[in-house]
Motif scaffolding. Structure first.
Motif, short mmCIF file in Angstrom:
data_model
loop_
_atom_site.label_atom_id
_atom_site.label_comp_id
_atom_site.label_asym_id
_atom_site.label_seq_id
_atom_site.Cartn_x
_atom_site.Cartn_y
_atom_site.Cartn_z
N UNK A 2 0.40 -1.27 -0.12
CA UNK A 2 -0.19 -0.04 -0.36
C UNK A 2 0.95 1.21 -0.02
N UNK A 3 0.42 2.53 0.03
CA UNK A 3 0.62 3.58 -0.69
C UNK A 3 1.31 3.96 1.21
N UNK A 4 2.27 4.89 0.97
CA UNK A 4 2.30 5.25 2.76
C UNK A 4 2.83 4.36 4.13
N UNK A 5 2.37 4.85 4.85
CA UNK A 5 2.79 4.01 6.11
C UNK A 5 2.48 4.74 6.92
N UNK A 6 3.54 5.26 8.03
CA UNK A 6 3.57 5.57 9.28
C UNK A 6 4.61 6.78 9.84
N UNK A 7 4.11 7.84 9.88
CA UNK A 7 5.21 9.71 10.82
C UNK A 7 5.07 9.01 12.25
N UNK A 8 6.42 9.10 12.54
CA UNK A 8 6.36 9.23 14.11
C UNK A 8 6.97 10.60 14.40
N UNK A 9 6.65 11.03 14.83
CA UNK A 9 7.10 12.44 15.12
C UNK A 9 6.90 12.73 16.56
N UNK A 10 7.93 13.97 17.28
CA UNK A 10 7.27 14.38 18.52
C UNK A 10 7.22 15.71 18.48
N UNK A 38 -5.77 13.35 12.48
CA UNK A 38 -6.18 13.65 11.73
C UNK A 38 -7.39 12.95 10.44
N UNK A 39 -7.49 12.02 11.48
CA UNK A 39 -8.70 11.33 10.42
C UNK A 39 -10.04 11.90 10.51
N UNK A 40 -10.12 12.67 12.15
CA UNK A 40 -10.76 13.22 12.42
C UNK A 40 -10.73 14.70 12.30
N UNK A 41 -10.02 15.23 11.08
CA UNK A 41 -10.30 17.00 11.14
C UNK A 41 -8.91 17.06 11.43
N UNK A 42 -8.24 16.78 12.37
CA UNK A 42 -7.26 17.55 13.16
C UNK A 42 -6.33 17.65 12.03
N UNK A 43 -5.77 19.28 12.65
CA UNK A 43 -4.89 20.21 11.37
C UNK A 43 -3.17 20.01 12.14
N UNK A 44 -2.20 20.40 11.48
CA UNK A 44 -0.72 20.62 11.82
C UNK A 44 -0.67 21.60 11.86
N UNK A 45 0.21 22.22 12.87
CA UNK A 45 0.29 23.52 13.54
C UNK A 45 -0.93 24.13 14.08
N UNK A 46 -2.06 23.50 14.18
CA UNK A 46 -3.26 23.95 15.05
C UNK A 46 -3.67 22.36 15.95
N UNK A 47 -3.83 21.76 16.02
CA UNK A 47 -4.29 20.44 16.51
C UNK A 47 -3.30 19.66 17.57
N UNK A 70 0.22 11.25 3.55
CA UNK A 70 -0.71 11.93 3.01
C UNK A 70 -2.24 10.85 2.92
N UNK A 71 -2.08 9.38 3.21
CA UNK A 71 -2.95 9.09 3.68
C UNK A 71 -3.20 9.10 5.09
N UNK A 72 -4.67 9.36 5.44
CA UNK A 72 -5.32 8.73 7.08
C UNK A 72 -5.06 7.78 7.19
N UNK A 73 -5.41 7.56 8.17
CA UNK A 73 -5.20 5.64 8.75
C UNK A 73 -5.57 6.24 10.49
N UNK A 74 -7.25 5.90 10.76
CA UNK A 74 -7.29 6.23 12.26
C UNK A 74 -7.02 5.40 13.05
N UNK A 75 -6.32 4.05 12.19
CA UNK A 75 -5.76 2.82 13.64
C UNK A 75 -4.38 3.24 13.98
N UNK A 76 -4.11 3.69 12.72
CA UNK A 76 -2.45 3.75 13.04
C UNK A 76 -2.21 5.52 13.41
#
Length: 378
Positions: free
Chosen positions: A69-77, A88-97, A177-183
């Motif tokens: 499948x395209x993509x995977x998981x971003x790991x961030x701090x 993000x799957x629920x509308x969360x925005x980078x820089x805001x949420x 850009x792939x939103x995955x609620x499970x991950x």
């Protein structure tokens, strides 16, 4: 069981068996475990230093692995708004949420962000955090530059984050850009202030019953203007490859002042960067592809205070480019029908020119010999 009861239940059992066979009804199975991340950092626990770099060792379990499948998981701090829908799957925005330590999305970034790819993904070449195994497990490391950083949204607008004042931790979201609620997960991480003792293991009671004073008050401390030599710069590696990037962090600058990062001689530069509320900056500098191998100095220069922090880098040649150049030099010239045709045409042209010159000389000699004979005949 009476005959009447058997007659009533037999049709129902028959229908149930048909539905199971068609896959419309599935027998109950064990519930899948929720995705989680185990964090090992400062003092062997889920913690980072308030000042300085901390390397976190991360292990993920229960994640969804999608082969090819395209993509995977971003790991961030960073920080997430746990009072709202940060996912993000629920509308969360980078820089805001959700806000996290910035880094490039290339495979050789500064290590502040990791990309864990799905197995066989078309984006696996960019992965710098490994692959999600078929059983939903993965492991990687994450470099945290400190408890205070400047996050940006997708438009580049900066936001200061102080993890001594808010709860920060490890964030996982869908990649590319792939939103995955499970991950999507958030794992809180403690911040250890300078001079603070490591906490006692769980279950142990302190000898002194007096509760310690909190490490921080409700209001953040005011950062002091840096004194000469107080600023410092750190890099993810002092050995870098020409044409690639080097990630750096700086500390001790005056909050809000502009800072420029540059290689000595102006060979490459980045900025101006705006120092955060605690005098910190961070960035990724692109190195020129033709940068001379050897020792170069990377400097951070502040505009307002004039403070300068420097670090020496050892630049080495790109092994891929060097190998390609060596292979090209070793290959014999390639002969094609076109090159043969050009060579034959050039040879024929030379023969024609030489033949024409020889014919012209013979005609001149013949004409010269005929003139005296004509003169004697008169």
């Amino acid at each position: 069981m009476t005959a009447a009861l058997r007659n009533r239940t037999a049709p129902a059992l028959t229908v149930l068996l048909v539905l199971v066979a068609l896959g419309l009804v599935a027998p109950a199975g064990p519930a899948a475990a929720a995705a989680r991340v185990d964090v090992v950092g400062l003092d062997g626990r889920a913690a980072v230093a308030a000042d300085g770099t901390t390397t976190l060792t991360l292990t993920g379990t229960g994640f969804q692995s999608v082969p090819s499948a395209h993509g995977g998981i971003y790991v961030l701090f960073g920080w997430v708004d746990t009072t709202g829908s940060w996912r993000p799957s629920q509308g969360g925005l980078t820089g805001q949420d959700l806000r996290y330590v910035p880094d490039s999305e290339s495979a050789d970034n500064a290590g502040h962000q990791r990309f864990v790819a799905f197995p066989g993904s078309d984006t696996a070449a960019a992965a710098n955090g490994g692959v999600v195994d078929a059983d939903g497990t993965w492991s990687t490391t994450l470099l945290v530059p400190g408890a205070r950083f400047t996050a940006t949204d997708r438009s580049g607008a900066p936001t200061e984050v102080d993890c001594t004042q808010v709860t920060c931790g490890v964030i996982t979201i869908g990649a590319h850009g792939v939103k995955n609620a499970t991950n999507e997960t958030f794992t809180p991480v403690d911040v250890v202030l300078p001079g603070a003792a490591a906490p006692a293991p769980a279950g142990d009671e302190p000898d002194d019953a007096t509760a310690p004073e909190p490490a921080t008050s409700g209001a953040p401390a005011t950062a002091a203007v840096p004194s000469p030599g107080a600023v410092r710069v750190g890099v993810d590696s002092t050995t870098v490859v020409q044409g690639r990037v080097v990630g750096f962090t700086g500390q001790g600058f005056t909050p809000g002042e502009q800072v420029v990062a540059a290689l000595a001689g102006g060979l490459a530069a980045l900025g101006p960067l705006v120092a955060g509320a605690h005098g910190e900056v961070a960035g990724v500098l692109q190195l020129p592809a033709d940068l001379r191998p050897g020792t170069h100095v990377l400097g951070l220069t502040a505009a307002a205070s004039g403070a300068v922090a420097e670090v020496e880098l050892t630049v080495v040649a790109d092994p891929v480019v060097a190998a390609a150049a060596a292979g090209a030099a070793a290959e014999p010239p390639v002969t094609t029908p076109a090159t043969v045709a050009v060579g034959v045409a050039a040879l024929l042209l030379v023969v024609l020119v030489v033949s024409s010159a020889a014919t012209a000389r013979r005609r001149r000699r013949a004409a010269g010999a005929a003139q005296p004979a004509l003169a004697g005949a008169r």
